[in-house]
Enzyme design. Structure first.
Site, PDB file in Angstrom:
ATOM      1  N   CYS A  50      47.776  39.314  51.394  1.00  7.41           N
ATOM      2  CA  CYS A  50      48.744  39.684  50.360  1.00  7.41           C
ATOM      3  C   CYS A  50      49.780  40.674  50.877  1.00  7.41           C
ATOM      4  O   CYS A  50      50.935  40.647  50.468  1.00  7.41           O
ATOM      5  CB  CYS A  50      48.031  40.310  49.166  1.00  7.41           C
ATOM      6  SG  CYS A  50      46.935  39.176  48.286  1.00  7.41           S
ATOM      7  N   GLU A 112      40.560  50.426  53.096  1.00  8.88           N
ATOM      8  CA  GLU A 112      39.978  49.374  52.249  1.00  8.88           C
ATOM      9  C   GLU A 112      39.181  48.389  53.107  1.00  8.88           C
ATOM     10  O   GLU A 112      39.596  48.035  54.209  1.00  8.88           O
ATOM     11  CB  GLU A 112      41.075  48.671  51.441  1.00  8.88           C
ATOM     12  CG  GLU A 112      42.174  48.040  52.267  1.00  8.88           C
ATOM     13  CD  GLU A 112      41.968  46.561  52.487  1.00  8.88           C
ATOM     14  OE1 GLU A 112      40.962  46.033  51.991  1.00  8.88           O
ATOM     15  OE2 GLU A 112      42.796  45.952  53.177  1.00  8.88           O
ATOM     16  N   ALA A 188      39.022  33.910  41.973  1.00 10.93           N
ATOM     17  CA  ALA A 188      37.603  34.260  42.101  1.00 10.93           C
ATOM     18  C   ALA A 188      37.292  34.770  43.499  1.00 10.93           C
ATOM     19  O   ALA A 188      36.154  34.694  43.952  1.00 10.93           O
ATOM     20  CB  ALA A 188      36.728  33.050  41.767  1.00 10.93           C
ATOM     21  N   GLU A 190      37.583  37.907  46.697  1.00 11.72           N
ATOM     22  CA  GLU A 190      37.016  39.246  46.839  1.00 11.72           C
ATOM     23  C   GLU A 190      37.717  40.276  45.961  1.00 11.72           C
ATOM     24  O   GLU A 190      37.070  41.132  45.353  1.00 11.72           O
ATOM     25  CB  GLU A 190      37.098  39.692  48.303  1.00 11.72           C
ATOM     26  CG  GLU A 190      36.126  38.975  49.225  1.00 11.72           C
ATOM     27  CD  GLU A 190      36.169  39.537  50.628  1.00 11.72           C
ATOM     28  OE1 GLU A 190      36.774  40.606  50.825  1.00 11.72           O
ATOM     29  OE2 GLU A 190      35.592  38.916  51.534  1.00 11.72           O
TER      30      GLU A 190
END
EC number: 1.2.1.70
Length: 422
Positions: A50, A112, A188, A190
Site C-alpha cells: 500500500c 510495523e 480479509a 492482515e
C-alpha cells in the site's frame, strides 16, 4: 555488478501516484519476467504494498535510468509522471535500505510487523518466477534474520502502533462508545484482520466482513462473532455501518459515490466514518465530497500514527545498530566473492603442479627408484615449484621498496620466523 533499490513510497509520492504503479498478484510474475529481459538485470525482486513500490536488482552496470523508464512504461504512464517521485540506492545503501524496510524502520508506522511478511512474499514470488539468484538470496536472508533479531532484542513491536490501530483510534475519537456501533470491514487480509482485532478489543458492537472470497470472510468474521458477506452484497448492508475500513487488492474501487449516497439516505444522514487503507484506493475519492461522510486515506493517518509511535523511537535506535552489523556482514560476504575466482585459479595451478610432479615420481618408481627417493623427489620438487613465483615476486617487491606488498604477503601466508641456528 551492483545492487540497486529503486522505487517510491509514502514519503516521496502521494497516494494518487502510488496507486498507479502498484504490482498486484495478477501481474507481478509477468512484471518480473519483463524486467528480467533487460540485459543489465541479473536478478530481481519487486516489492509492492500500500505504501511502497520498489524494485531490487543485481545489475551488470550502475545504470538505473532504463529501469526507472521501465516502471513508467509497464504501467502505461509518461515518464515525467513517475520520475519525480522515484529514489534509488546503490550498493551498501541499497542493502541498508532493504534491511530497514524489512524491519519496519522505513514504514509509515515505525516498526510495523506486517511489512516483513510482505517482503518475504515478494521474495518468494520472485523465486517462484525464477528471477532470483545467490546474491539476492543471501541479501534477503540477511534482511529476514535482522528483522527477527530486532523483534527479539528490542521493544520496537511492543506498542500497538499500525495503520489499523490508527484507524481504530480515530474511530474512538469520533464515536465515544464503540459498543453502539457497527463496523463494516472490506477485505480479509492482515490489515483488516488487525483492524478487527483492535475493534474487538475496544468493544465494537458488531462486525461485518465483506470479501471477494466469502469463505475467507467467514473465517475472519467467526473469530470476532461477526458475519460475512460477499463484495457484491455491500450495497445491501452499507446503511448498517457506522465505521467502514477497507483494504483489498482490487485494482478498481469497490465502493462508489452512488452506493454511499443511497446508504446515507437510508441512514437518514447519520454520519459514516470511513478509512480507505488500500492502494489503489477501494473507495472513490468523490465520496469525501458527501456530507456526513468522514473519509480518510492512509496518508491522512500520519498525524494519528505520530502520536502513538514515540515509544518506539528508542527501540528504533537499537534496531539501527543491529542493521549496521548485518549490512557489514553482507557487504563482507559480497567482497569475498571477488576472491573466489582467484582462489579457484590458484588451487588449479597447485593441483596441476602436483599432477606433473606425481607423474614424474611414478615414472621414477617404474624405472626402479626406491619409494624413499620418489617421496624425496616429490617433496623437493613440489616445494620449489610452489615457492618459486611467490619468492621471486617478494624479492622484486623488496628491490622496488614495496613494503605494503611484503606486509600483505606476510599477512596472506602467515609467515612465522624460524630459528635457523643449529
Amino acid at each position: 555488478m551492483s545492487i540497486l533499490a529503486l522505487g517510491l513510497n509514502h514519503k516521496t509520492a502521494p497516494v494518487e501516484i502510488r496507486e498507479k504503479v502498484t504490482f498486484g498478484p495478477d501481474i507481478i510474475a509477468g512484471a518480473l519476467r519483463s524486467l528480467q529481459e533487460n540485459p543489465a538485470v541479473k536478478e530481481t525482486v519487486i516489492l509492492s504494498t500500500c505504501n511502497r513500490t520498489e524494485v531490487y536488482c543485481i545489475l551488470n552496470e550502475e545504470d538505473h535510468e532504463p529501469l526507472a523508464d521501465w516502471i513508467s512504461r509497464f504501467h502505461g504512464l509518461p515518464s515525467d509522471r513517475v520520475m519525480p517521485y522515484l529514489y534509488s540506492h546503490f550498493g551498501l545503501d541499497a542493502v541498508k535500505h532493504l534491511l530497514r524496510v524489512s524491519c519496519g524502520l522505513d514504514s509509515l508506522v515505525l516498526g510495523e510487523p506486517q511489512i516483513l511478511g510482505q517482503v518475504k512474499a515478494a521474495y518468494q514470488t520472485a523465486t517462484d518466477t525464477g528471477t532470483t539468484g545467490k546474491l539476492l538470496y543471501k541479501l534477503f536472508q540477511h534482511a529476514f534474520s535482522a528483522a527477527k533479531q530486532i523483534r527479539t532484542d528490542t521493544n520496537i513491536g511492543n506498542s500497538p502502533v499500525s495503520v489499523a490501530f490508527a484507524a481504530v483510534s480515530l474511530a474512538k475519537q469520533i464515536f465515544s462508545d464503540l459498543s453502539e456501533q457497527t463496523a463494516l470491514l472490506i477485505g480479509a487480509g492482515e490489515t483488516v484482520e488487525l483492524a478487527a482485532r483492535h475493534l474487538s478489543q475496544n468493544g465494537i458492537g458488531r462486525i461485518i466482513v465483506a470479501n471477494r472470497t466469502v469463505e475467507r470472510a467467514h473465517q475472519l468474521a467467526a473469530q470476532f462473532e461477526g458475519y460475512a458477506i460477499a463484495l457484491t452484497e455491500i450495497s445491501n448492508h452499507l446503511a448498517e455501518a457506522d465505521i467502514v475500513i477497507s483494504s483489498t487488492a482490487s485494482p478498481l474501487p469497490v465502493l462508489g459515490k452512488g452506493t454511499v449516497e443511497s446508504a446515507l439516505k437510508e441512514r437518514k444522514h447519520r454520519p459514516i466514518f470511513m478509512v480507505d487503507i488500500a492502494v489503489p484506493r477501494d473507495i472513490e475519492p468523490e465520496v469525501a465530497d458527501l456530507s456526513d461522510i468522514y473519509l480518510y486515506t492512509v496518508d491522512d493517518m500520519d498525524e494519528v500514527i505520530q502520536e502513538n509511535m514515540r515509544s518506539r523511537e528508542e527501540a528504533a535506535e537499537q534496531a539501527e545498530e543491529i542493521i549496521e552489523h548485518y549490512v557489514d556482514d553482507y557487504m563482507g560476504w559480497l567482497r569475498s566473492l571477488d576472491a573466489v575466482e582467484l582462489i579457484q585459479d590458484y588451487r588449479g595451478c597447485a593441483e596441476q603442479l602436483r599432477d606433473e610432479v606425481m607423474k614424474k615420481a611414478l615414472q621414477q618408481l617404474a624405472k626402479g627408484k626406491s619409494p624413499e627417493e620418489a617421496i624425496r623427489f616429490i617433496a623437493h620438487t613440489l616445494t620449489n615449484k610452489l615457492l618459486h613465483t611467490p619468492s621471486t615476486q617478494m624479492r622484486q617487491a623488496g628491490f622496488n621498496g614495496q613494503i605494503e606488498l611484503l606486509e600483505a604477503a606476510n599477512t596472506l601466508f602467515q609467515i612465522k620466523k624460524t630459528d635457523n641456528k643449529t
